[in-house]
Write an enzyme that holds these catalytic residues in place. Structure first.
Site, mmCIF file in Angstrom:
data_model
loop_
_atom_site.group_PDB
_atom_site.id
_atom_site.type_symbol
_atom_site.label_atom_id
_atom_site.label_comp_id
_atom_site.label_asym_id
_atom_site.label_seq_id
_atom_site.Cartn_x
_atom_site.Cartn_y
_atom_site.Cartn_z
ATOM 1 N N ASP A 82 0.864 -1.182 0.000
ATOM 2 C CA ASP A 82 0.000 0.000 0.000
ATOM 3 C C ASP A 82 0.898 1.228 0.000
ATOM 4 O OD1 ASP A 82 -2.604 -1.100 0.060
ATOM 5 O OD2 ASP A 82 -2.445 -1.492 2.193
ATOM 6 N N ARG A 152 -7.815 10.512 2.257
ATOM 7 C CA ARG A 152 -7.215 9.552 1.330
ATOM 8 C C ARG A 152 -7.766 9.756 -0.084
ATOM 9 N NH1 ARG A 152 -8.613 3.909 3.632
ATOM 10 N NH2 ARG A 152 -7.093 3.179 2.092
ATOM 11 N N LYS A 182 -8.743 1.932 -6.162
ATOM 12 C CA LYS A 182 -9.557 1.271 -5.139
ATOM 13 C C LYS A 182 -10.519 2.279 -4.509
ATOM 14 C CE LYS A 182 -5.937 1.866 -1.607
ATOM 15 N NZ LYS A 182 -4.925 1.197 -0.777
ATOM 16 N N HIS A 183 -11.661 1.834 -3.971
ATOM 17 C CA HIS A 183 -12.155 0.496 -3.694
ATOM 18 C C HIS A 183 -13.469 0.367 -4.458
ATOM 19 C CE1 HIS A 183 -9.802 1.948 -0.236
ATOM 20 N NE2 HIS A 183 -9.389 0.705 -0.090
ATOM 21 N N HIS A 195 -13.094 -2.045 7.750
ATOM 22 C CA HIS A 195 -12.129 -2.773 8.562
ATOM 23 C C HIS A 195 -12.798 -3.323 9.820
ATOM 24 C CE1 HIS A 195 -9.336 -0.223 6.204
ATOM 25 N NE2 HIS A 195 -8.518 -1.242 6.332
ATOM 26 N N ASP A 264 -10.017 -6.432 -1.465
ATOM 27 C CA ASP A 264 -9.438 -5.855 -0.267
ATOM 28 C C ASP A 264 -9.143 -7.014 0.690
ATOM 29 O OD1 ASP A 264 -8.522 -3.894 1.455
ATOM 30 O OD2 ASP A 264 -10.345 -2.693 1.376
#
Length: 501
Positions: A82, A152, A182-183, A195, A264
């Site tokens: 990453d 991000r 992504k995503h 997560h 992911d």
């Protein structure tokens, strides 16, 4: 020739199918100098890739030796990481170029500058023997309360995100590094971090943020990563990672993507808690994924995923043609990116000034830019580092005192323990700031009410306090950093002190 693994279940498969199944896996592992024996056996049977984390990084020379060792075991092994920039990265100890996060690049809104930052990151990866980067983020920050995308993302405007995606992908491709948008089909419209639990984007189809992914496909991105997010407008029953409707019909059929689709990480709670990693691997490949990531270093989890795939192939639950198709895409990707076509000394230099320039431009385009406040007392509030993203917890106080040794302050990394500690912190800060400027910095205070309470209490006592936002912009902020990467914080300290580093 056939293969079977100790502890694996189901029938023995032909070697070609066994290797194909292994190509569909990406594994994390522990170690900085040696490769675990279990990982060696996986690589020998065709493992498609490994993903490195901070736990695998000590310094640049060590990373080069490690990637060389991995590649000696199998030249077509994809070595990935990453590498988003800003606070999201794992190569600080390996002298990573300092670039701001994507939101700051979007604020600067100079695609050439974004390309220069992406080139610096990609050039550095190549110098370490890493040839695949799970970046850039194509998500649009659509919900203010979104807890995971935020800075991000390049921004809240799909067109802006699209043009910076193109710049990033093209620059990374020019270096010969595989980028990964992504995503898919977007994580910016959720109020949940996948997560921790399953996320849902409730918007209708015509309001989903697909434009950046279309732009990424048009730019030739070689990889896309799926989101562990349920989109009821597309598939009310399964998250995108496990949905044939989203991965096969939408991405392959409507968007025309024929590169490698990678999941992911399967140990994220959105998959692990509801399905389990092993079932997740089987379902993701059946839905249209080409590779699944098991990022945790516990290789028993990777073996369980592998065995689930082999068992499903043996029983016919997972079609051989589907796995063969996925493995062929991975093979083509590896032929294009895995083998290093250069010597490290032959790499063209990258622009080390691009990142600081972008961070400075972003800071100066936002907020009200107060006069410098020499000798200030700073209270820098921020949440604990996100364990999966490996942000290092850099603080503004360090950058401020480096430019102004007369400055003082405290870094508040997480909510004070109780009301007494909270009150004591306020009292101490106000006492330390007597007769000098007070600077109060928060990071996404709307998500962390303790930061808002602390900020408001300090401002009530000191209405002249200078407010700083280091996450998304907060109302009333005089200075906005647009991220907590070290280069973002340094640019903010330059504004506060009136001094250049």
């Amino acid at each position: 020739m056939t293969h079977s693994a100790p502890g694996s279940v189901g029938p023995v498969l032909p070697a070609v199918l066994d290797e194909a199944a292994h190509r569909c896996l990406v594994a994390g592992f522990d170690g900085t100098t040696t490769v675990p024996d279990t990982l060696k056996r996986l690589i020998d049977r065709g493992l498609g890739g490994v993903i490195l984390f901070t736990r695998n990084v000590r310094d640049a020379d060590q990373v080069r030796q490690l990637t060389g060792t991995l590649r000696a075991l199998r030249p077509d092994l994809l070595v990935a990481i990453d590498n988003e920039g800003g606070g999201i990265g794992h190569l600080v100890a390996a002298d990573a170029p300092e670039v701001p996060g994507s939101w700051a690049l979007g604020v600067a809104d100079d695609p050439a500058l974004t390309a220069a930052c992406a080139d610096a990151l990609a050039g550095h990866l190549l110098s370490l023997g890493i040839t695949a980067s799970y970046a850039p983020v194509a998500d649009v920050q659509s919900r203010p309360e979104n807890p995971i995308v935020r800075t991000r993302s390049f921004g809240a405007d799909p067109e802006l995100v699209s043009r910076h995606l193109r710049a990033w992908i093209e620059a990374t491709e020019a270096r010969g590094v595989a980028s990964c948008a992504k995503h898919f089909p977007g994580h910016g419209g959720t109020v949940t971090d996948s997560h921790h639990e399953l996320a849902v984007d409730p918007r209708p189809y015509d309001r989903l943020d697909l434009a950046p992914f279309r732009a990424a496909v048009d730019a030739g991105v070689p990889m896309l990563m799926s989101a562990h997010v349920v989109f009821p407008a597309l598939d009310p029953d399964r998250p995108a990672t496990l949905s044939p409707r989203i991965l096969s019909e939408l991405l392959r059929g409507e968007l025309g993507f024929d590169g490698v689709l990678v999941s992911d990480a399967l140990e994220m709670k959105a998959i692990a808690d509801r399905y389990g990693e092993a079932a997740g691997a089987r379902l993701a490949l059946a839905a249209g994924a080409d590779q699944v990531i098991v990022a945790v270093p516990d290789l028993e989890v990777t073996l369980a995923c592998r065995d689930a795939v082999l068992g499903a192939l043996g029983s016919g639950e997972l079609a051989e043609e589907r796995v063969a198709e996925a493995a062929e895409r991975v093979r083509r990707l590896a032929l294009r990116y895995a083998v290093l076509p250069y010597r490290p000394d032959d790499l063209a230099a990258w622009d080390t000034g691009a990142g600081p320039a972008a961070a400075r431009r972003a800071v100066r385009r936002g907020g009200f830019l107060p006069e410098p406040v020499p000798g200030a007392h700073l209270v820098d509030c921020f949440p604990p580092p996100h364990p999966a993203l490996n942000w290092g917890g850099e603080d503004l106080l360090t950058e401020l005192t480096a430019l102004d040794p007369t400055a003082t302050g405290t870094a508040v990394a997480g909510e004070p323990g109780d009301a007494g500690a909270f009150g004591a912190l306020i009292t101490a800060a106000l006492r330390a700031a007597e007769g000098r400027p007070l600077v109060v910095a928060v990071c996404d205070a709307e998500l962390y009410p303790w930061q808002a309470r602390l900020r408001d209490a300090l401002v009530a006592a000191r209405p002249d306090a200078v407010l700083v936002s280091t996450g998304l912009p907060e109302p009333g902020s005089a200075v906005c950093a647009y991220g907590r990467g070290r280069v973002n914080l340094r640019a903010t300290a330059e504004v506060l002190t009136g001094r250049m580093s």
